[in-house]
Design a protein around this motif. Structure first.
Motif, PDB file in Angstrom:
ATOM      1  N   UNK A  89       0.817  -1.223   0.000  1.00 20.85           N
ATOM      2  CA  UNK A  89       0.000   0.000   0.000  1.00 20.85           C
ATOM      3  C   UNK A  89       0.849   1.271   0.000  1.00 20.85           C
ATOM      4  N   UNK A  90       2.149   1.134   0.239  1.00 24.51           N
ATOM      5  CA  UNK A  90       3.029   2.306   0.265  1.00 24.51           C
ATOM      6  C   UNK A  90       3.385   2.732  -1.153  1.00 24.51           C
ATOM      7  N   UNK A  91       3.590   4.024  -1.392  1.00 23.38           N
ATOM      8  CA  UNK A  91       3.932   4.491  -2.746  1.00 23.38           C
ATOM      9  C   UNK A  91       5.335   4.027  -3.150  1.00 23.38           C
ATOM     10  N   UNK A  92       5.510   3.740  -4.436  1.00 23.66           N
ATOM     11  CA  UNK A  92       6.823   3.321  -4.928  1.00 23.66           C
ATOM     12  C   UNK A  92       7.816   4.477  -4.912  1.00 23.66           C
ATOM     13  N   UNK A  93       7.345   5.695  -5.126  1.00 21.28           N
ATOM     14  CA  UNK A  93       8.201   6.879  -5.125  1.00 21.28           C
ATOM     15  C   UNK A  93       7.697   7.863  -4.070  1.00 21.28           C
ATOM     16  N   UNK A 152       6.093  10.903  -2.242  1.00 25.32           N
ATOM     17  CA  UNK A 152       5.042  11.822  -2.646  1.00 25.32           C
ATOM     18  C   UNK A 152       5.464  13.260  -2.333  1.00 25.32           C
ATOM     19  N   UNK A 153       4.827  14.262  -2.960  1.00 27.78           N
ATOM     20  CA  UNK A 153       5.248  15.665  -2.772  1.00 27.78           C
ATOM     21  C   UNK A 153       5.398  16.077  -1.322  1.00 27.78           C
ATOM     22  N   UNK A 154       4.481  15.642  -0.452  1.00 29.48           N
ATOM     23  CA  UNK A 154       4.559  16.065   0.944  1.00 29.48           C
ATOM     24  C   UNK A 154       5.784  15.496   1.667  1.00 29.48           C
ATOM     25  N   UNK A 155       6.367  14.441   1.091  1.00 30.98           N
ATOM     26  CA  UNK A 155       7.551  13.849   1.721  1.00 30.98           C
ATOM     27  C   UNK A 155       8.777  14.747   1.599  1.00 30.98           C
ATOM     28  N   UNK A 156       8.753  15.692   0.650  1.00 29.69           N
ATOM     29  CA  UNK A 156       9.906  16.571   0.440  1.00 29.69           C
ATOM     30  C   UNK A 156       9.888  17.788   1.361  1.00 29.69           C
ATOM     31  N   UNK A 157       8.786  17.996   2.074  1.00 30.54           N
ATOM     32  CA  UNK A 157       8.684  19.166   2.957  1.00 30.54           C
ATOM     33  C   UNK A 157       9.769  19.113   4.036  1.00 30.54           C
ATOM     34  N   UNK A 167      26.967  11.481   2.848  1.00 30.00           N
ATOM     35  CA  UNK A 167      26.529  10.132   3.219  1.00 30.00           C
ATOM     36  C   UNK A 167      25.013  10.153   3.287  1.00 30.00           C
ATOM     37  N   UNK A 168      24.366   9.331   2.500  1.00 25.62           N
ATOM     38  CA  UNK A 168      22.902   9.347   2.352  1.00 25.62           C
ATOM     39  C   UNK A 168      22.313   8.048   2.909  1.00 25.62           C
ATOM     40  N   UNK A 169      21.420   8.191   3.873  1.00 24.00           N
ATOM     41  CA  UNK A 169      20.801   7.038   4.538  1.00 24.00           C
ATOM     42  C   UNK A 169      19.304   7.038   4.252  1.00 24.00           C
ATOM     43  N   UNK A 170      18.779   5.878   3.929  1.00 18.53           N
ATOM     44  CA  UNK A 170      17.342   5.763   3.646  1.00 18.53           C
ATOM     45  C   UNK A 170      16.523   6.157   4.875  1.00 18.53           C
ATOM     46  N   UNK A 171      15.479   6.962   4.651  1.00 14.03           N
ATOM     47  CA  UNK A 171      14.599   7.394   5.746  1.00 14.03           C
ATOM     48  C   UNK A 171      13.479   6.398   5.973  1.00 14.03           C
ATOM     49  N   UNK A 172      13.800   5.283   6.602  1.00 17.55           N
ATOM     50  CA  UNK A 172      12.815   4.211   6.794  1.00 17.55           C
ATOM     51  C   UNK A 172      11.612   4.685   7.597  1.00 17.55           C
ATOM     52  N   UNK A 173      11.863   5.579   8.575  1.00 22.36           N
ATOM     53  CA  UNK A 173      10.765   6.038   9.437  1.00 22.36           C
ATOM     54  C   UNK A 173       9.716   6.851   8.679  1.00 22.36           C
ATOM     55  N   UNK A 174      10.008   7.265   7.453  1.00 27.63           N
ATOM     56  CA  UNK A 174       9.025   7.967   6.632  1.00 27.63           C
ATOM     57  C   UNK A 174       7.881   7.039   6.254  1.00 27.63           C
TER      58      UNK A 174
END
Length: 314
Positions: free
Chosen positions: A237-241, A243-248, A287-294
């Motif tokens: 159910x999670x988006x593959x990419x 979403x706009x609000x995630x960039x805030x 150094x770029x770490x995935x934001x899993x908590x998003x």
């Protein structure tokens, strides 16, 4: 965290609301199915939600009926340290209380097991209430990995891969490997007069054989090969990419050249690096770490599964 915040899905919320309304009377499977709008038995997805609610300590099954735990005198807890005939338990939840249980009241529960407890009136000198285990809800460890050793009397015992994984010793009954120093998976069967017994379920091989060391670690940590259906549904159910609000509130670095440092066979690209030359000399290393908590929210099905595997991001 409130009860509603802990519940992961609308179906879980609906189930818990029905159980709370039923109070101490509870609901059997047929009543619950009927109130949820099902004509026959509970479908698999409802059974999975009920199991998840029980793991969270919010619901419990007793004598073929389901109850909201808060409406009963029971609590769901996890068995912790055992010492000198006493076990210390922690109630499930962020603000869970601690309890102590005497060995005679443990009902065979072992460290890490999730249990249903009933509070007693007595207290420890340090202030913790005493409790008694009513039932084992979920075994934390059903198997152990190790090597079989034979004593002078001809009895077989397990030498665990991790001696701290379980208290006491495990005596092996039934067939054992014919070769020495073979890693095995042993199913923990029963306890008799304080002695835990087990049976060899699987032979993994010797450590010098290909892939055996990996299999030993996987079996020791009980890492399953598949995920529960409800976990897969929530992940799907999670988006593959993003979403706009995630960039805030985030800096947009999509124009930079970012390179993952995982190997070619990796399945989770969760970290990466970037480098740029600065105008005044020198370099900036990113150094770029995935934001899993998003995506994995506290109390969600995904977070509950991560907690069960010991990999929660919180």
């Amino acid at each position: 965290m409130s009860t509603n915040q802990q519940v992961a899905t609308p179906l879980s919320e609906r189930i818990l609301d029905l159980l709370q309304r039923a109070g101490r009377r509870g609901l059997d499977d047929e009543e619950l199915a009927r109130r949820l709008g099902y004509e026959e038995s509970l479908p698999k997805e409802v059974e999975e939600e009920l199991a998840a609610l029980q793991r969270l300590g919010l619901a419990v099954r007793w004598s073929r009926r389901w109850y909201a735990t808060a409406a009963t005198h029971w609590r769901v807890a996890t068995v912790g340290v055992r010492d000198a005939g006493i076990a210390w338990l922690r109630e499930v939840g962020e603000q869970g209380r601690s309890y102590f249980v005497r060995e005679a009241n443990l009902k065979g529960a072992r460290r890490g097991d999730r249990v249903l407890i009933k509070r007693l009136r007595t207290k420890a000198p340090s202030g913790e209430s005493e409790a008694s285990v009513s039932r084992i809800l979920e075994r934390r460890r059903r198997t152990l990995v190790g090597r079989v050793r034979r004593d002078r009397g001809g009895r077989h015992w397990l030498q665990p891969f991790d001696a701290s994984a379980i208290e006491g010793s495990v005596r092996i009954e039934g067939p054992v490997p014919q070769r020495e120093d073979v890693w095995v998976v042993v199913g923990l069967e029963r306890q008799r007069e304080g002695q835990l017994f087990g049976e060899v379920l699987e032979e993994l091989g010797r450590v010098e054989e290909p892939d055996v060391d990996v299999q030993v670690v996987l079996r020791h940590h009980e890492i399953p090969d598949a995920f529960p259906d409800q976990v897969l549904r929530e992940a799907d159910s999670l988006p593959e990419d993003p979403e706009p609000q995630s960039f805030a509130g985030r800096e947009d670095l999509r124009s930079a050249v970012v390179v993952t440092i995982d190997g070619e066979s990796a399945r989770d690209f969760d970290d990466a690096i970037s480098i740029e030359r600065l105008e005044r000399g020198g370099f900036r290393l990113g150094v770029h770490i995935a934001g899993v908590s998003e995506y994995v929210r506290p109390g969600s099905v995904l977070d509950d599964e991560a907690l069960r595997r010991g990999t929660s991001v919180y």
